[in-house]
Design a protein around this motif. Sequence first.
Motif, PDB file in Angstrom:
ATOM      1  N   LEU A   7      82.837  74.706  69.409  1.00  0.00           N
ATOM      2  CA  LEU A   7      83.784  73.970  68.572  1.00  0.00           C
ATOM      3  C   LEU A   7      83.504  74.245  67.102  1.00  0.00           C
ATOM      4  CD1 LEU A   7      86.137  71.941  68.744  1.00  0.00           C
ATOM      5  CD2 LEU A   7      84.444  70.114  68.470  1.00  0.00           C
ATOM      6  N   LYS A   8      84.517  74.772  66.410  1.00  0.00           N
ATOM      7  CA  LYS A   8      84.392  75.076  64.989  1.00  0.00           C
ATOM      8  C   LYS A   8      85.671  74.653  64.284  1.00  0.00           C
ATOM      9  CE  LYS A   8      83.627  78.847  61.694  1.00  0.00           C
ATOM     10  NZ  LYS A   8      83.450  80.314  61.527  1.00  0.00           N
ATOM     11  N   GLU A   9      85.555  73.684  63.409  1.00  0.00           N
ATOM     12  CA  GLU A   9      86.716  73.205  62.641  1.00  0.00           C
ATOM     13  C   GLU A   9      87.886  72.880  63.562  1.00  0.00           C
ATOM     14  OE1 GLU A   9      87.395  76.252  59.778  1.00  0.00           O
ATOM     15  OE2 GLU A   9      85.549  75.837  58.671  1.00  0.00           O
ATOM     16  N   ASP A  10      87.595  72.160  64.624  1.00  0.00           N
ATOM     17  CA  ASP A  10      88.594  71.653  65.572  1.00  0.00           C
ATOM     18  C   ASP A  10      89.276  72.734  66.410  1.00  0.00           C
ATOM     19  OD1 ASP A  10      88.195  68.971  64.810  1.00  0.00           O
ATOM     20  OD2 ASP A  10      89.553  69.229  63.094  1.00  0.00           O
ATOM     21  N   HIS A  11      88.689  73.920  66.479  1.00  0.00           N
ATOM     22  CA  HIS A  11      89.240  74.931  67.392  1.00  0.00           C
ATOM     23  C   HIS A  11      88.104  75.613  68.153  1.00  0.00           C
ATOM     24  CE1 HIS A  11      88.292  77.805  64.064  1.00  0.00           C
ATOM     25  NE2 HIS A  11      88.085  78.633  65.072  1.00  0.00           N
ATOM     26  N   ALA A  12      88.471  76.260  69.231  1.00  0.00           N
ATOM     27  CA  ALA A  12      87.484  76.961  70.058  1.00  0.00           C
ATOM     28  C   ALA A  12      87.214  78.334  69.458  1.00  0.00           C
ATOM     29  CB  ALA A  12      88.002  77.099  71.489  1.00  0.00           C
ATOM     30  N   GLN A  13      85.984  78.537  69.008  1.00  0.00           N
ATOM     31  CA  GLN A  13      85.575  79.787  68.370  1.00  0.00           C
ATOM     32  C   GLN A  13      84.820  80.652  69.366  1.00  0.00           C
ATOM     33  OE1 GLN A  13      85.770  81.117  64.980  1.00  0.00           O
ATOM     34  NE2 GLN A  13      84.992  82.884  66.114  1.00  0.00           N
ATOM     35  N   LEU A  14      85.225  81.906  69.490  1.00  0.00           N
ATOM     36  CA  LEU A  14      84.508  82.872  70.329  1.00  0.00           C
ATOM     37  C   LEU A  14      83.354  83.468  69.538  1.00  0.00           C
ATOM     38  CD1 LEU A  14      84.236  84.686  72.863  1.00  0.00           C
ATOM     39  CD2 LEU A  14      85.848  86.266  71.771  1.00  0.00           C
ATOM     40  N   ALA A  15      82.190  83.574  70.198  1.00  0.00           N
ATOM     41  CA  ALA A  15      81.018  84.140  69.526  1.00  0.00           C
ATOM     42  C   ALA A  15      80.189  84.954  70.511  1.00  0.00           C
ATOM     43  CB  ALA A  15      80.163  83.033  68.912  1.00  0.00           C
ATOM     44  N   LEU A  22      74.448  82.681  67.435  1.00  0.00           N
ATOM     45  CA  LEU A  22      75.864  82.939  67.667  1.00  0.00           C
ATOM     46  C   LEU A  22      76.465  83.688  66.484  1.00  0.00           C
ATOM     47  CD1 LEU A  22      76.888  79.419  69.028  1.00  0.00           C
ATOM     48  CD2 LEU A  22      76.643  81.514  70.380  1.00  0.00           C
ATOM     49  N   TYR A  23      77.212  84.744  66.800  1.00  0.00           N
ATOM     50  CA  TYR A  23      77.899  85.536  65.785  1.00  0.00           C
ATOM     51  C   TYR A  23      79.397  85.486  66.074  1.00  0.00           C
ATOM     52  CZ  TYR A  23      73.198  87.316  64.936  1.00  0.00           C
ATOM     53  OH  TYR A  23      71.855  87.412  64.662  1.00  0.00           O
ATOM     54  N   ASP A  24      80.152  84.904  65.147  1.00  0.00           N
ATOM     55  CA  ASP A  24      81.588  84.745  65.348  1.00  0.00           C
ATOM     56  C   ASP A  24      82.263  86.101  65.505  1.00  0.00           C
ATOM     57  OD1 ASP A  24      81.067  82.092  65.042  1.00  0.00           O
ATOM     58  OD2 ASP A  24      82.133  81.862  63.137  1.00  0.00           O
ATOM     59  N   SER A  25      83.132  86.192  66.496  1.00  0.00           N
ATOM     60  CA  SER A  25      83.777  87.466  66.829  1.00  0.00           C
ATOM     61  C   SER A  25      84.591  88.017  65.669  1.00  0.00           C
ATOM     62  CB  SER A  25      84.683  87.282  68.054  1.00  0.00           C
ATOM     63  OG  SER A  25      85.594  86.203  67.839  1.00  0.00           O
ATOM     64  N   ASP A  26      85.386  87.176  65.020  1.00  0.00           N
ATOM     65  CA  ASP A  26      86.278  87.653  63.967  1.00  0.00           C
ATOM     66  C   ASP A  26      85.519  88.030  62.702  1.00  0.00           C
ATOM     67  OD1 ASP A  26      85.819  84.831  64.064  1.00  0.00           O
ATOM     68  OD2 ASP A  26      87.284  84.537  62.478  1.00  0.00           O
ATOM     69  N   SER A  35      89.490  83.707  69.610  1.00  0.00           N
ATOM     70  CA  SER A  35      89.362  82.856  70.793  1.00  0.00           C
ATOM     71  C   SER A  35      89.138  83.686  72.047  1.00  0.00           C
ATOM     72  CB  SER A  35      90.615  82.004  70.980  1.00  0.00           C
ATOM     73  OG  SER A  35      91.712  82.806  71.403  1.00  0.00           O
ATOM     74  N   MET A  36      88.535  83.052  73.055  1.00  0.00           N
ATOM     75  CA  MET A  36      88.323  83.714  74.340  1.00  0.00           C
ATOM     76  C   MET A  36      89.651  84.078  75.004  1.00  0.00           C
ATOM     77  SD  MET A  36      86.124  84.840  76.617  1.00  0.00           S
ATOM     78  CE  MET A  36      84.538  83.990  76.582  1.00  0.00           C
ATOM     79  N   THR A  37      90.646  83.223  74.890  1.00  0.00           N
ATOM     80  CA  THR A  37      91.948  83.493  75.509  1.00  0.00           C
ATOM     81  C   THR A  37      92.535  84.800  75.007  1.00  0.00           C
ATOM     82  OG1 THR A  37      92.401  81.135  75.811  1.00  0.00           O
ATOM     83  CG2 THR A  37      94.288  82.623  75.834  1.00  0.00           C
ATOM     84  N   MET A  38      92.562  84.985  73.698  1.00  0.00           N
ATOM     85  CA  MET A  38      93.105  86.220  73.124  1.00  0.00           C
ATOM     86  C   MET A  38      92.209  87.406  73.461  1.00  0.00           C
ATOM     87  SD  MET A  38      95.953  85.542  71.662  1.00  0.00           S
ATOM     88  CE  MET A  38      96.212  86.908  70.532  1.00  0.00           C
ATOM     89  N   PHE A  39      90.914  87.192  73.449  1.00  0.00           N
ATOM     90  CA  PHE A  39      89.953  88.246  73.777  1.00  0.00           C
ATOM     91  C   PHE A  39      90.215  88.802  75.177  1.00  0.00           C
ATOM     92  CE2 PHE A  39      85.620  89.694  74.993  1.00  0.00           C
ATOM     93  CZ  PHE A  39      85.331  90.502  73.907  1.00  0.00           C
ATOM     94  N   GLU A  70      71.704  75.890  69.125  1.00  0.00           N
ATOM     95  CA  GLU A  70      71.344  74.475  69.204  1.00  0.00           C
ATOM     96  C   GLU A  70      72.112  73.617  68.205  1.00  0.00           C
ATOM     97  OE1 GLU A  70      69.322  73.618  71.606  1.00  0.00           O
ATOM     98  OE2 GLU A  70      69.017  75.716  72.155  1.00  0.00           O
ATOM     99  N   ASP A  71      72.780  74.234  67.236  1.00  0.00           N
ATOM    100  CA  ASP A  71      73.411  73.475  66.151  1.00  0.00           C
ATOM    101  C   ASP A  71      74.908  73.267  66.328  1.00  0.00           C
ATOM    102  OD1 ASP A  71      70.964  73.292  64.911  1.00  0.00           O
ATOM    103  OD2 ASP A  71      71.296  75.057  63.642  1.00  0.00           O
ATOM    104  N   VAL A  72      75.467  73.668  67.474  1.00  0.00           N
ATOM    105  CA  VAL A  72      76.912  73.570  67.660  1.00  0.00           C
ATOM    106  C   VAL A  72      77.236  72.874  68.980  1.00  0.00           C
ATOM    107  CG1 VAL A  72      77.339  75.661  66.305  1.00  0.00           C
ATOM    108  CG2 VAL A  72      77.073  75.832  68.793  1.00  0.00           C
ATOM    109  N   GLU A  73      78.488  72.460  69.122  1.00  0.00           N
ATOM    110  CA  GLU A  73      78.964  71.884  70.376  1.00  0.00           C
ATOM    111  C   GLU A  73      79.530  72.996  71.245  1.00  0.00           C
ATOM    112  OE1 GLU A  73      82.352  68.784  72.123  1.00  0.00           O
ATOM    113  OE2 GLU A  73      81.810  68.705  69.997  1.00  0.00           O
ATOM    114  N   ILE A  74      78.830  73.300  72.330  1.00  0.00           N
ATOM    115  CA  ILE A  74      79.250  74.374  73.219  1.00  0.00           C
ATOM    116  C   ILE A  74      80.386  73.890  74.114  1.00  0.00           C
ATOM    117  CG2 ILE A  74      78.518  75.971  75.030  1.00  0.00           C
ATOM    118  CD1 ILE A  74      77.260  76.505  72.336  1.00  0.00           C
ATOM    119  N   LEU A  75      81.427  74.687  74.232  1.00  0.00           N
ATOM    120  CA  LEU A  75      82.557  74.400  75.107  1.00  0.00           C
ATOM    121  C   LEU A  75      82.445  75.239  76.376  1.00  0.00           C
ATOM    122  CD1 LEU A  75      85.342  74.631  72.362  1.00  0.00           C
ATOM    123  CD2 LEU A  75      84.158  72.567  73.148  1.00  0.00           C
TER     124      LEU A  75
END
Length: 334
Positions: A7-15, A22-26, A35-39, A70-75
């Motif tokens: 969860l990043k700024e109220d959206h699902a971030q792929l990393a 974690l390294y953000d895909s974009d 996002s995973m869906t688009m990926f 450890e610092d993020v909310e995993i979806l």
Amino acid sequence: MKLVSYLKEDHAQLAFLVNGILYDSDRLHPDLPVSMTMFLNYWEDVFPIAHSLNRQLNEGNKRLAGTSLEDVEILAPVPHPTSCRDAYAFRQHVLSARRNRKLDMLPEFDQFPVFYFTNHNSVRGPGEILCMEDHFNKLDFELEVAIVICKHGKNIKASEADEYIVGYMIMNDLSARELQMEEMKLNLGPAKGKDFSTATGPVLVTPDELEKYKIPAKENHTGNAYNLNMKCRVNGIQVSEGTMGDMDWTFAEIIERCSYGVQLYPGDIIGSGTVGTGCFLELNGTGKLNNPDYKEQWLQEGDEIEMEVEELGLLKNTIGRDEDDFSILALKKI
């Protein structure tokens, strides 16, 4: 690759997950979806880019600020799957469950793989699982592995089906056994006994990461098989252990069955079914068969479930109680 949605700024971030970071895909590459869906929908186009970047990260050749896991909310790795099927691939589980009910083994199990559809809108990741009052009537876990589809396909042959698998993840098919057993007497379901929560994650691991665990499929079966140790702990006490290598039906064969006459889509989830010893229903039945005084165990409010599968990580959930006390069991007609 080890892929995570968080969860990043109220959206699902792929990393990408590398050494706990974690390294953000974009941020890695402008052509990689956020996002995973688009990926998954553009998998064949973006895979070469993603694979190259993942290798650079692992080799330390690409320097980029990341975020600690450890610092993020995993979806859930796939937060919005297009469908969710669950199969019945482990013979040991089926044999034990039927033996415990003094039933013969079904010969059909060895003839073809079966599956059912569960609620893809109830798929979630690590964290709290809120259960209704009726769910606590013999609430159970199920220790499984699941795959995610990355390409459109119909009538996919088992010999080609592994090409449609983007990766593997842990799956906990939560089960309300009293609801399940009642409704299945009518030869339909499972439905309300299964549709309230299916936990997945915390990572989606691509097949190239699992090469050293690959083993031959069982005799007369087709497809990739992996010898990954599987464990489940409840409140820190190990209650289940098995291996993915015990799957009798391969995911390739299950895909062949699932895709017969219908289209599979990127983002479809398919579970393996329960590994042998992988749920309280089986464990309680075996215990009572061996000792009539055996005390049954079921999940309770506040319980912590930890599922650990070699190379696939640790999926941790806690059981909470919904504030609504509505009961469908109380609505049964006399």
